[in-house]
Motif scaffolding. Structure first.
Motif, PDB file in Angstrom:
ATOM      1  N   GLN A 102     -14.092  -1.118   2.240  1.00 51.31           N
ATOM      2  CA  GLN A 102     -14.405  -0.226   1.561  1.00 51.31           C
ATOM      3  C   GLN A 102     -15.771  -1.196   0.504  1.00 51.31           C
ATOM      4  OE1 GLN A 102     -11.482  -2.088   2.188  1.00 51.31           O
ATOM      5  NE2 GLN A 102      -9.718  -0.103   2.650  1.00 51.31           N
TER       6      GLN A 102
ATOM      7  N   SER B 244      -4.168  -2.874  -3.127  1.00 50.98           N
ATOM      8  CA  SER B 244      -4.921  -1.950  -1.970  1.00 50.98           C
ATOM      9  C   SER B 244      -5.764  -3.445  -1.793  1.00 50.98           C
ATOM     10  CB  SER B 244      -4.957  -0.557  -2.383  1.00 50.98           C
ATOM     11  OG  SER B 244      -6.376  -0.457  -3.873  1.00 50.98           O
ATOM     12  N   ILE B 245      -6.361  -2.699  -1.247  1.00 53.61           N
ATOM     13  CA  ILE B 245      -8.576  -3.845  -0.512  1.00 53.61           C
ATOM     14  C   ILE B 245      -8.856  -3.311  -2.257  1.00 53.61           C
ATOM     15  CG2 ILE B 245      -9.666  -4.154   0.529  1.00 53.61           C
ATOM     16  CD1 ILE B 245      -7.826  -3.876   3.105  1.00 53.61           C
ATOM     17  N   GLN B 246      -8.632  -2.487  -2.285  1.00 55.90           N
ATOM     18  CA  GLN B 246      -9.499  -1.477  -3.109  1.00 55.90           C
ATOM     19  C   GLN B 246      -9.740  -2.144  -4.616  1.00 55.90           C
ATOM     20  OE1 GLN B 246      -8.275   0.198  -1.758  1.00 55.90           O
ATOM     21  NE2 GLN B 246      -9.241   2.298  -1.196  1.00 55.90           N
TER      22      GLN B 246
ATOM     23  N   ARG C 273       3.085  -6.305   2.999  1.00 59.20           N
ATOM     24  CA  ARG C 273       2.175  -5.714   4.775  1.00 59.20           C
ATOM     25  C   ARG C 273       1.475  -7.115   4.913  1.00 59.20           C
ATOM     26  NH1 ARG C 273      -3.412  -1.894   3.870  1.00 59.20           N
ATOM     27  NH2 ARG C 273      -3.438  -2.733   1.214  1.00 59.20           N
TER      28      ARG C 273
ATOM     29  N   ASN D  36     -10.307  -3.247   7.011  1.00 60.38           N
ATOM     30  CA  ASN D  36      -9.203  -3.573   6.989  1.00 60.38           C
ATOM     31  C   ASN D  36      -8.558  -3.802   8.059  1.00 60.38           C
ATOM     32  OD1 ASN D  36      -6.372  -3.243   6.418  1.00 60.38           O
ATOM     33  ND2 ASN D  36      -6.055  -1.238   5.793  1.00 60.38           N
TER      34      ASN D  36
ATOM     35  N   PHE E 218       0.733  -1.159   0.069  1.00 61.31           N
ATOM     36  CA  PHE E 218       0.087  -0.183  -0.367  1.00 61.31           C
ATOM     37  C   PHE E 218       0.932   1.150   0.174  1.00 61.31           C
ATOM     38  CE2 PHE E 218      -2.791   3.134   2.172  1.00 61.31           C
ATOM     39  CZ  PHE E 218      -3.567   3.619   1.133  1.00 61.31           C
TER      40      PHE E 218
ATOM     41  N   LEU F 163       0.987   7.754   8.553  1.00 62.22           N
ATOM     42  CA  LEU F 163       0.777   6.654   7.729  1.00 62.22           C
ATOM     43  C   LEU F 163       2.115   6.224   6.699  1.00 62.22           C
ATOM     44  CD1 LEU F 163       0.111   3.526   7.901  1.00 62.22           C
ATOM     45  CD2 LEU F 163      -1.300   4.027   5.103  1.00 62.22           C
TER      46      LEU F 163
HETATM   47  O1  LIG Z   1      -6.432  -1.388   1.483  1.00 55.73           O
HETATM   48  C1  LIG Z   1      -6.217  -0.180   1.598  1.00 55.73           C
HETATM   49  N1  LIG Z   1      -6.902   1.081   1.111  1.00 55.73           N
HETATM   50  C2  LIG Z   1      -6.903   2.217   2.086  1.00 55.73           C
HETATM   51  O2  LIG Z   1      -7.883   2.613   1.676  1.00 55.73           O
HETATM   52  C3  LIG Z   1      -5.980   2.459   3.115  1.00 55.73           C
HETATM   53  N2  LIG Z   1      -5.605   3.497   3.895  1.00 55.73           N
HETATM   54  C4  LIG Z   1      -4.887   2.770   4.868  1.00 55.73           C
HETATM   55  O3  LIG Z   1      -4.767   3.547   5.989  1.00 55.73           O
HETATM   56  N3  LIG Z   1      -4.346   1.418   4.400  1.00 55.73           N
HETATM   57  C5  LIG Z   1      -5.868   1.550   3.519  1.00 55.73           C
HETATM   58  N4  LIG Z   1      -4.952  -0.317   2.668  1.00 55.73           N
END
Ligand SMILES: O=c1[nH]c(=O)c2[nH]c(=O)[nH]c2[nH]1
Length: 336
Positions: free
Chosen positions: A303, A247-249, A200, A275, A183, A194
């Motif tokens: 999400q 990302s999870i998105q 991760r 998350n 990420f 962050l």
């Molecule tokens: O996969 C993620 N998407 C996010 O939008 C996000 N925001 C965050 O702080 N960590 C993550 N991880």
């Protein structure tokens, strides 16, 4: 939400109707390459049912305290439990529609029903038999892991019930991927604390909902189009395994594209993810990869994403139906 013709919401019902039906008809489904699941013996066909009704004729119970048309929620519970004995099908969706139609038939003044069933999973297990380990078929193990559910809104029709809305789904899937998730590249400004992460331990909670083009495929598995939550689970696991996720998105969108590609009988999907990336205590060792992590602290990110069949051919997703789970490098940012 159940509404009257004048737009008012009016309903009442019963939740947590625990319905343990044994020896329902077995479910058989076609295999998919991502899953070993081909069916369920349905020896324990158990559900937690939530049931609500609506009707113009219930108005006076709210306005005047007139209970003459109220079917007690206690009776609803009894109705669901007794009718569960008569269900001859093999799917949660079919079971819910069966209960709803029977209720309409019995109580002629009810006009709409909202019903949800969360499957209570009891898994088969192996015991020693004459030829080695074999399925017990008598003893089952309660699982508190992810589970299937279905929900539908029914309206009284000339004959039986019309399905106004339906969703099937998988709830509370929790997956950890220990390596292969990053990420980085997100907005950095005076509010950013962050650090960017290139590998991760990604722990996600996931709810996946799907809708059929023709709800009959959900109700009647004999038609050959039933999509079991177990195959959706395995397909989601496969995508999580195979994609290097930025990302999870992005991850949930890839899962969705593979679902739409694998199951042409589905029309629409909905994702809700959470998350729960583990907090790092001791960084991963460069040689052994051993690390130590702990539970993340709240608040947690989430999400949501909806998808339709059109997304499969939409160039913005760049989905290649023939490319089996390609690994994607995140756009424009070099991976360290
Ligand atoms: O996969 C993620 N998407 C996010 O939008 C996000 N925001 C965050 O702080 N960590 C993550 N991880």
């Amino acid at each position: 939400m159940l509404r009257l013709n004048n737009g008012r919401t009016l309903y009442y019902g019963k939740g947590d109707v625990l319905t343990y039906r044994t020896y329902a008809a077995p479910l058989e489904v076609s295999p998919i390459p991502e899953s070993a699941f081909t069916g369920d013996d349905n020896v324990v066909f158990a559900h937690n049912i939530t049931f609500a009704v609506s009707s113009e004729q219930l108005m006076t119970s709210f306005s005047e305290g007139d209970n003459s048309r109220i079917v007690a929620t206690d009776s609803m519970k009894n109705f669901i439990l007794r009718r569960a004995a008569d269900y001859e099908g093999s799917t949660t969706e079919g079971f819910l529609a069966f209960i709803g139609e029977a209720f309409f038939e019995k109580y002629g003044h009810m006009t709409a029903i909202e019903i949800r069933g969360d499957r209570i999973p009891f898994l088969s297990l192996l015991v020693r038999g004459p030829g080695g380990l074999q399925e017990s078929e008598l003893v089952y193990r309660r699982s508190h892991n992810d589970h299937a559910f279905a929900a539908m809104t029914l309206r009284r029709a000339e004959e039986g019930a019309e399905v106004l809305d339906h969703w099937s789904g998988l709830s509370d899937l929790q997956l950890i991927k220990v390596s292969g998730s990053s990420f980085y590249g997100f907005v950095r400004d005076e509010y950013t604390t962050l650090p960017e992460s290139y590998d991760r331990p990604l722990y996600i909670f996931l709810n996946i909902h799907w809708r059929y083009r023709d709800v009959e495929d959900a109700r009647d598995s004999e038609r050959g189009g039933y999509v079991p939550a177990e195959q959706i689970r395995d397909l989601a696991q496969q995508a999580f395994h195979a994609y290097s996720s930025p990302s999870i998105q992005y991850l949930i969108t890839r899962i969705g594209l593979h679902m739409l590609d694998r199951f042409p009988q589905l029309s629409e999907l909905r994702f809700e993810s959470n998350n729960r990336t583990w907090e790092t205590i001791v960084d991963k060792d460069a040689v052994t990869s051993a690390g130590v992590y702990t539970e993340p602290r709240p608040p947690f990110g989430f999400q949501g994403f909806t998808m339709t069949r059109e997304d499969l051919s939409d160039p913005q997703f760049g989905f290649d139906a023939n490319g089996l789970y390609p690994v994607r490098e995140a756009k424009g940012v070099a991976q360290s």
